[in-house]
Enzyme design. Structure first.
Site, short mmCIF file in Angstrom:
data_model
loop_
_atom_site.label_atom_id
_atom_site.label_comp_id
_atom_site.label_asym_id
_atom_site.label_seq_id
_atom_site.Cartn_x
_atom_site.Cartn_y
_atom_site.Cartn_z
CG ASP A 150 -3.30 3.81 -1.02
OD1 ASP A 150 -4.03 4.65 -0.46
OD2 ASP A 150 -2.53 3.08 -0.38
CB ALA A 190 -3.96 9.31 -7.00
CD GLN A 235 0.93 -5.84 4.58
OE1 GLN A 235 1.54 -6.38 5.51
NE2 GLN A 235 -0.02 -4.94 4.79
CG HIS A 242 -2.36 -6.12 -5.17
ND1 HIS A 242 -2.42 -4.97 -5.94
CD2 HIS A 242 -1.05 -6.28 -4.85
CE1 HIS A 242 -1.22 -4.46 -6.07
NE2 HIS A 242 -0.37 -5.24 -5.43
CE LYS A 276 4.81 1.15 -9.20
NZ LYS A 276 3.52 1.45 -8.59
#
Length: 311
Positions: free
Chosen positions: A222, A224, A97, A130, A192
């Site tokens: 997380d 997967a 986030q 991240h 995706k």
């Protein structure tokens, strides 16, 4: 123990802190955590930290007790007259986030950085955020390490004949491209579309994987869902083998079952988050303790840490 600095650990990262201390040749500092019946807890140092540079090791993975414990450790060190407080956070939680991508949502990564700053850290050491821009959320020095320094030797040892580096989503393209450039091999991307958080609706491959040994690169797994769908798709498109390098093993919910049932031959994690390899025989763990120990030593001796950066 060297009187100029001391290392302490939160409850869930003790295994990693102990290994760091072995590399540094020091003892892990003594601290105590008392838990009350309602879930509240308190932390206390069982030795003096007055005038010391204190390094506090704690990844902030779920649940939020790990973050709260780190905040209490920082506060306790400041109140005990530590010279400086360095938060060593191998996995920086809440980092997904990092921006306002829809109306009326929080920017949790900024909130966590504010909490750590308010508690009183003088420096942060972390790995594979991240989003790189999270470093800018802090007004104190941030040493952002990269797992490439431990993953690259492992990939090289595999001696894959026709290697292709792949990213399971477009967001990880920069990370995967760095590996592809280093190994001078092709880059493949997966595009995706999500139905909702942790649920992938559709995925397509951009690039050629036929008769290739594919190495997927990501910062975390997380549930997967994404990585397993990408691996299965690679195999369907003719890949000879598919394995995955991932810095942080969140491995929540159905992750283990999905990986066991997927086309992945191997999943390689660092030990930034504790994971029991007995749960999944496809998982290999590479330690980052020496990387962090060397960084702590450089900070303590005012030496550069740039030598630890491959890319």
């Amino acid at each position: 123990m060297n009187n100029s600095y001391k290392i302490f650990s939160g409850t869930k990262s003790r295994y990693l802190a102990e290994e760091m201390c072995k590399h540094l040749g020091v003892e892990l500092g003594k601290m105590n955590t008392i838990r009350f019946s309602d879930g509240e807890f308190e932390v206390s140092f069982e030795e003096s930290v007055r005038g010391c540079d204190v390094f506090l090791v704690q990844s902030t993975f779920p649940n939020s007790d790990n973050l709260m414990e780190l905040l209490l450790m920082i506060d306790a060190a400041k109140r005990a007259s530590a010279k400086s407080v360095v938060a060593v956070v191998p996995y920086f939680g809440w980092a997904r986030q990092d921006r306002k991508d829809k109306p009326r949502v929080s920017i949790a990564a900024k909130l966590v950085s504010d909490l750590l700053s308010a508690a009183g850290i003088d420096r942060l050491i972390t790995m594979d955020l991240h989003a790189d821009q999270i470093q800018g959320f802090f007004n104190v020095p941030v040493d952002h390490l990269y797992s490439s320094s431990v993953f690259v030797p492992y990939i090289s040892s595999l001696k894959l004949k026709d290697m292709v580096i792949a990213s399971p989503d477009v967001g990880g393209a920069k990370r995967a491209n760095s590996y592809a450039k280093y190994f001078d091999c092709p880059l493949v991307l997966c595009h995706k579309q999500r139905a909702k958080a942790n649920v992938v609706a559709d995925m397509t491959i951009i690039g050629d994987v036929k008769d290739k040994d594919v190495v997927l690169v990501d910062d975390m797994i997380d549930t997967a869902g994404t990585i397993c769908k990408a691996a299965d798709l690679m195999k369907e498109n003719g890949a000879r083998s598919v394995r995955c390098l991932t810095s942080h093993a969140l491995m929540s919910g159905p992750a283990v079952d999905r990986i066991n049932a997927s086309a992945l031959e191997e999943v390689i994690f660092t030990n930034s988050i504790p994971f029991d390899t007995a749960k999944c025989d496809k998982v290999s763990i590479i330690s980052i303790a020496e990387l962090f120990a060397n960084t702590i030593n450089c900070i303590n001796t005012n030496k550069p840490i740039s030598d630890f950066y491959l890319f």
